[in-house]
Design a protein around this motif. Structure first.
Motif, PDB file in Angstrom:
ATOM      1  N   ALA A 187      17.511  -5.202  43.405  1.00  0.00           N
ATOM      2  CA  ALA A 187      17.619  -5.189  44.822  1.00  0.00           C
ATOM      3  C   ALA A 187      16.827  -6.644  45.403  1.00  0.00           C
ATOM      4  N   PRO A 188      15.660  -6.908  45.141  1.00  0.00           N
ATOM      5  CA  PRO A 188      14.697  -6.311  44.117  1.00  0.00           C
ATOM      6  C   PRO A 188      13.536  -5.749  45.109  1.00  0.00           C
ATOM      7  N   LEU A 189      13.117  -4.568  44.321  1.00  0.00           N
ATOM      8  CA  LEU A 189      12.004  -3.854  44.748  1.00  0.00           C
ATOM      9  C   LEU A 189      10.955  -3.895  43.554  1.00  0.00           C
ATOM     10  N   PRO A 190       9.532  -3.909  43.785  1.00  0.00           N
ATOM     11  CA  PRO A 190       8.692  -3.852  42.860  1.00  0.00           C
ATOM     12  C   PRO A 190       8.501  -2.517  42.183  1.00  0.00           C
ATOM     13  N   PRO A 191       8.223  -2.157  41.122  1.00  0.00           N
ATOM     14  CA  PRO A 191       8.537  -0.705  40.519  1.00  0.00           C
ATOM     15  C   PRO A 191       7.717   0.318  41.170  1.00  0.00           C
ATOM     16  N   HIS A 192       6.609  -0.070  41.662  1.00  0.00           N
ATOM     17  CA  HIS A 192       5.852   0.823  42.472  1.00  0.00           C
ATOM     18  C   HIS A 192       6.347   1.617  43.638  1.00  0.00           C
ATOM     19  N   ARG A 193       7.066   0.676  44.542  1.00  0.00           N
ATOM     20  CA  ARG A 193       8.032   1.045  45.477  1.00  0.00           C
ATOM     21  C   ARG A 193       8.952   1.811  45.228  1.00  0.00           C
ATOM     22  N   VAL A 194       9.889   1.570  44.230  1.00  0.00           N
ATOM     23  CA  VAL A 194      10.793   2.097  43.690  1.00  0.00           C
ATOM     24  C   VAL A 194      10.455   3.717  43.135  1.00  0.00           C
ATOM     25  N   ILE A 195       9.451   3.689  42.765  1.00  0.00           N
ATOM     26  CA  ILE A 195       8.877   5.312  42.283  1.00  0.00           C
ATOM     27  C   ILE A 195       8.303   5.959  43.625  1.00  0.00           C
ATOM     28  N   ALA A 243       9.044  11.524  37.280  1.00  0.00           N
ATOM     29  CA  ALA A 243      10.369  11.249  36.397  1.00  0.00           C
ATOM     30  C   ALA A 243      10.514   9.698  36.554  1.00  0.00           C
ATOM     31  N   THR A 244      10.581   9.152  37.778  1.00  0.00           N
ATOM     32  CA  THR A 244      10.686   8.026  37.827  1.00  0.00           C
ATOM     33  C   THR A 244       9.961   6.892  37.174  1.00  0.00           C
ATOM     34  N   PHE A 245       8.673   7.183  37.069  1.00  0.00           N
ATOM     35  CA  PHE A 245       7.545   6.433  36.627  1.00  0.00           C
ATOM     36  C   PHE A 245       7.880   6.647  34.747  1.00  0.00           C
ATOM     37  N   VAL A 246       8.315   7.754  34.460  1.00  0.00           N
ATOM     38  CA  VAL A 246       8.567   7.906  33.009  1.00  0.00           C
ATOM     39  C   VAL A 246       9.698   6.999  32.644  1.00  0.00           C
ATOM     40  N   PHE A 247      10.815   7.259  33.386  1.00  0.00           N
ATOM     41  CA  PHE A 247      12.117   6.215  33.391  1.00  0.00           C
ATOM     42  C   PHE A 247      11.867   4.931  33.322  1.00  0.00           C
ATOM     43  N   ILE A 248      10.888   4.056  34.286  1.00  0.00           N
ATOM     44  CA  ILE A 248      10.761   2.850  34.358  1.00  0.00           C
ATOM     45  C   ILE A 248       9.955   2.286  33.163  1.00  0.00           C
ATOM     46  N   ARG A 249       9.141   3.396  32.804  1.00  0.00           N
ATOM     47  CA  ARG A 249       7.768   2.939  31.717  1.00  0.00           C
ATOM     48  C   ARG A 249       8.809   2.966  30.369  1.00  0.00           C
ATOM     49  N   THR A 250       9.552   3.898  30.037  1.00  0.00           N
ATOM     50  CA  THR A 250      10.183   4.197  28.774  1.00  0.00           C
ATOM     51  C   THR A 250      11.480   3.603  28.660  1.00  0.00           C
ATOM     52  N   GLY A 251      12.345   3.212  29.838  1.00  0.00           N
ATOM     53  CA  GLY A 251      13.512   2.838  29.785  1.00  0.00           C
ATOM     54  C   GLY A 251      14.525   3.903  29.353  1.00  0.00           C
ATOM     55  N   ASN A 252      14.277   5.049  29.147  1.00  0.00           N
ATOM     56  CA  ASN A 252      14.880   6.119  28.540  1.00  0.00           C
ATOM     57  C   ASN A 252      15.254   7.320  29.465  1.00  0.00           C
ATOM     58  N   VAL A 253      16.426   7.433  29.932  1.00  0.00           N
ATOM     59  CA  VAL A 253      16.755   8.536  30.732  1.00  0.00           C
ATOM     60  C   VAL A 253      16.741   9.919  29.940  1.00  0.00           C
ATOM     61  N   VAL A 254      16.803   9.887  28.899  1.00  0.00           N
ATOM     62  CA  VAL A 254      16.811  11.390  28.022  1.00  0.00           C
ATOM     63  C   VAL A 254      15.438  11.912  28.076  1.00  0.00           C
ATOM     64  N   ALA A 255      14.342  10.801  28.112  1.00  0.00           N
ATOM     65  CA  ALA A 255      12.956  11.267  28.241  1.00  0.00           C
ATOM     66  C   ALA A 255      12.729  12.014  29.512  1.00  0.00           C
TER      67      ALA A 255
END
Length: 339
Positions: A187-195, A243-255
């Motif tokens: 958008a852009p938004l920093p990851p902590h705001r996205v979480i 879950a959002t933290f995990v997704f951003i940190r791993t780049g893995n939606v299955v996680a």
């Protein structure tokens, strides 16, 4: 930590690292910001609204949301909704960025799927639930059922199991993590705001359970119904943060999906009360005839010991979770860096 090999994505990385530079052209930022605001509302409504448009999915005092016919119809509807949302997201990415199809799959967390990230994420979640795992596996003596695969068989043979552990986690993580989070990052938004922000829609999407509850429990006073919904909104939003933290940190939606399934299975940890074994270990307690205290077949001392062990592990698990949070989610496939 390496990022996706595209110019626009490296610019996004620079923004997330706090360089202060605008990573994308202003017109594209405005377009993506408007798209983000529109699609996050549209996706949420599209996911929930069909539940109440059809008599086959709408609960009533005589039709529970747990009825197999309702579950099957809802799974069909959410599959269609997520398919539409996925197509829309691909269209936005294809027309508003220079990402290739492979890069879009990478941004959505679909490819590649890192097995190591899956293992580390599940381990981290298990650490958090160390106390409840002790209760289920040892205190309630369910570990033998796990070895025999009984819970998996029960899940696959029950529509409630399919909804809670398969359809729900898969469709919700696709929508609220894989499809919405990348649009916020761009958008852009920093990851902590996205979480912080995106899980609010995940929590709001569960408020409809309040309407379902008052429909199926018409004689329950409103006050406890509202409290119940507020509690549900709180813990679904908190899970969404994780879950959002995990997704951003791993780049893995299955996680994120597996984490969702695990948390649905584990449920909310107890934070008060005594832990009681399902069956008294070591056989029933034989009391003298004149001793009528306590419940038959239960040993108060044993219950006290198990309760102490549970709460010690509950606190230790929370501490271990905090200690390992960044280490066990680290991945070269991360979608963004934190400042």
């Amino acid at each position: 930590m390496s990022m996706a090999p595209t110019a626009w994505y490296r610019h996004l990385s620079n923004h997330c690292e706090g360089t202060g530079r605008c990573p994308l052209p202003f017109s594209l930022v405005v377009t993506l910001s408007c798209s983000r605001l529109i699609v996050q509302v549209a996706y949420t409504v599209l996911y929930v609204l069909p539940f109440y448009l059809s008599p086959t999915t709408r609960p009533s005092p005589t039709l529970s949301r747990d009825a197999p016919s309702v579950i099957r119809a809802r799974i069909r509807f959410v599959t269609i909704s997520v398919t539409i949302s996925t197509t829309t997201t691909f269209y936005i990415l294809a027309t508003r960025t220079n990402a290739s199809p492979r890069e879009m799959l990478r941004l959505l967390g679909w490819y590649p799927i890192g097995v190591l990230e899956l293992i580390k994420t599940l381990l981290l979640t298990a650490v958090l639930f160390a106390g409840p795992l002790l209760e289920k596996a040892v205190i309630e003596d369910r570990w033998k059922d796990w070895i025999r695969g009984q819970p998996l068989n029960e899940t696959l043979s029950s529509w409630i199991g399919w909804r809670n552990y398969v359809a729900g986690p898969v469709t919700e993580e696709l929508l609220f993590r894989s499809l919405l989070v990348p649009l916020h990052l761009l958008a852009p938004l920093p990851p902590h705001r996205v979480i912080l922000l995106t899980p609010l829609y995940f929590g709001i999407a569960h408020i409809h359970h309040f309407y379902e509850f008052i429909l199926t429990h018409p004689h329950t006073p409103w006050a406890p119904s509202i409290i119940r919904s507020l509690i549900q909104f709180t813990y679904t939003t908190m899970f969404g943060w994780y879950a959002t933290f995990v997704f951003i940190r791993t780049g893995n939606v299955v996680a994120a999906m597996l984490t969702h399934t695990f948390c649905n299975w584990a449920g909310l940890p107890r934070v008060w009360g005594r832990v009681e074994p399902r069956v008294a270990m070591g056989g029933p307690v034989i009391r003298p005839k004149e001793d009528s205290g306590g419940e038959p077949g239960k040993d108060p001392k044993s219950s006290l010991r198990w309760s102490a062990a549970y709460y010690v592990l509950l606190v230790a698990g929370a501490a271990g979770f905090q200690q390992c949070l960044w280490t066990l989610t680290e991945s070269p496939r991360a979608l963004a860096k934190f400042g």
